[in-house]
Motif scaffolding. Structure first.
Motif, PDB file in Angstrom:
ATOM      1  N   MET A 162       0.829  -1.206   0.000  1.00  8.68           N
ATOM      2  CA  MET A 162       0.000   0.000   0.000  1.00  8.68           C
ATOM      3  C   MET A 162       0.862   1.253   0.000  1.00  8.68           C
ATOM      4  SD  MET A 162      -2.922  -1.176   2.736  1.00  8.68           S
ATOM      5  CE  MET A 162      -3.997  -2.581   2.387  1.00  8.68           C
ATOM      6  N   GLN A 165       2.352   1.754  -3.458  1.00  9.20           N
ATOM      7  CA  GLN A 165       1.347   2.203  -4.414  1.00  9.20           C
ATOM      8  C   GLN A 165       0.965   3.658  -4.172  1.00  9.20           C
ATOM      9  OE1 GLN A 165       0.233   0.824  -7.107  1.00  9.20           O
ATOM     10  NE2 GLN A 165      -1.225   2.473  -7.559  1.00  9.20           N
ATOM     11  N   ARG A 166       0.884   4.047  -2.904  1.00  6.83           N
ATOM     12  CA  ARG A 166       0.513   5.441  -2.618  1.00  6.83           C
ATOM     13  C   ARG A 166       1.591   6.398  -3.129  1.00  6.83           C
ATOM     14  NH1 ARG A 166      -3.056   7.549   2.425  1.00  6.83           N
ATOM     15  NH2 ARG A 166      -2.923   9.781   1.980  1.00  6.83           N
ATOM     16  N   SER A 222      -4.425   2.034  -2.176  1.00  2.98           N
ATOM     17  CA  SER A 222      -3.382   2.859  -1.573  1.00  2.98           C
ATOM     18  C   SER A 222      -3.830   3.571  -0.308  1.00  2.98           C
ATOM     19  CB  SER A 222      -2.904   3.904  -2.587  1.00  2.98           C
ATOM     20  OG  SER A 222      -3.977   4.758  -2.958  1.00  2.98           O
TER      21      SER A 222
END
Length: 322
Positions: A162, A165-166, A222
């Motif tokens: 996560m 992806q963020r 995310s």
């Protein structure tokens, strides 16, 4: 039914909701009200509104079913965020709206939630003492589920993914929005996804049985980090003082509603009235809309709400019931 939108001073977006009224509604009178909280990946037009909301309105309550922030017809950007803190705060925001309505009795407000909404309803009740009674229908502790099955039992790896992806999205890359279910029951079968809860969720959300435009069954990957550090039942032994009813089916599935229901009932020792309703032959998604298990649940939860929200039938209603 009346569709409304509203926002609080602390909100930069609106909440969309449907209000359902009891028979012979008279806006000059005061009514008990119930906030109906939809499941994870759902919307107000599904089980929270068109099943439990409708049934409770018919029994004399003003019921408000709403879309969570960032989901359905409610506002908030980016879309498809599932943030437990926001989901719980939404319940207080809806109550803030209810107490401005002249026909709502501010001292007779209850909450009902289905699936993830059941966990959010219980968590809100810990600190939101305007809630006088709470019912969880096949409620799930979303934090526990994310730490376990939804992260393949590797929450640290999920958090790392996560975070990566963020960062990509902050640099302008395309958002990763996860579709939570197969496209159809046939696709689930073809992929070998026949576990009870996964398959029955697909049968509900991906067929005309329950499919609605706002029920997207999607999640922005995310922005899901905080879910893994959240616990619907934290401090329940001390703070859950209001009456609580937990309704669960005994046909167990992977999402863990049976387990979570047994846990919160056992931990709600401070509640002035804690009740556990076990439905032997029924599963998690049966309780969304199947007539027989829903009716069995209503036979327990309607008197529970009437008692704790002081809904006394008038003489005509009492005679008809007799």
């Amino acid at each position: 039914m009346k569709s409304v939108t509203f926002k609080n001073p602390d909100m930069a977006w609106h909440i969309a909701a449907n209000i359902q009224f009891p028979p012979a509604f008279d806006e000059t009178k005061k009514y008990p009200a119930i906030v109906s909280v939809h499941p994870f990946g759902s919307c107000k037009e599904q089980t929270s509104g068109n099943v439990y909301g409708k049934a409770l309105a018919e029994q004399g309550f003003v019921v408000i079913a709403y879309d969570a922030s960032f989901q359905g017809a409610s506002g908030g950007e980016p879309r498809f965020i599932e943030d437990p803190t926001q989901r719980v705060e939404d319940i207080s925001r809806v109550i803030d709206y209810l107490v401005t309505l002249p026909y709502v009795d501010e001292d007779r407000i209850g909450v009902i939630g289905v699936c993830g909404g059941g966990g959010y309803a219980i968590n809100a009740t810990l600190t939101e003492k305007r809630i006088k009674a709470v019912v969880s229908i096949t409620g799930v502790n979303i934090g526990r589920l994310f730490r376990e099955g939804f992260s393949n039992y590797d929450p640290l790896a999920a958090l790392a993914a996560m975070a990566a992806q963020r960062t990509k999205e902050a640099r302008g890359e395309t958002q990763l929005v996860n579709e939570l279910l197969p496209a159809s029951p046939g696709a689930a079968t073809a992929a070998g996804l026949t576990e009870r809860d996964v398959f029955e969720a697909t049968d509900y959300y991906k067929t005309p049985r329950g499919q609605k435009q706002g029920g997207a069954t999607r999640m922005l990957f995310s922005h899901a980090q905080k879910t893994l550090a959240w616990d619907a039942f934290a401090f329940a032994e001390t703070l859950l003082t209001q009456p609580v009813m937990v309704v669960i089916g005994q046909q167990v599935g992977a999402f863990g509603a049976f387990r979570d229901g047994m846990e919160i009932h056992g931990r709600a020792t401070a509640s002035m009235d804690r009740q556990l309703v076990l439905l032997e032959h029924w599963s998690h998604y049966d309780l969304y809309d199947r007539p027989e298990p829903v009716e069995l649940a209503l036979q327990q939860l309607v008197p529970f709400f009437k008692r704790h929200l002081a809904l006394v039938p008038d003489a005509g209603q009492a005679q008809a019931a007799a």
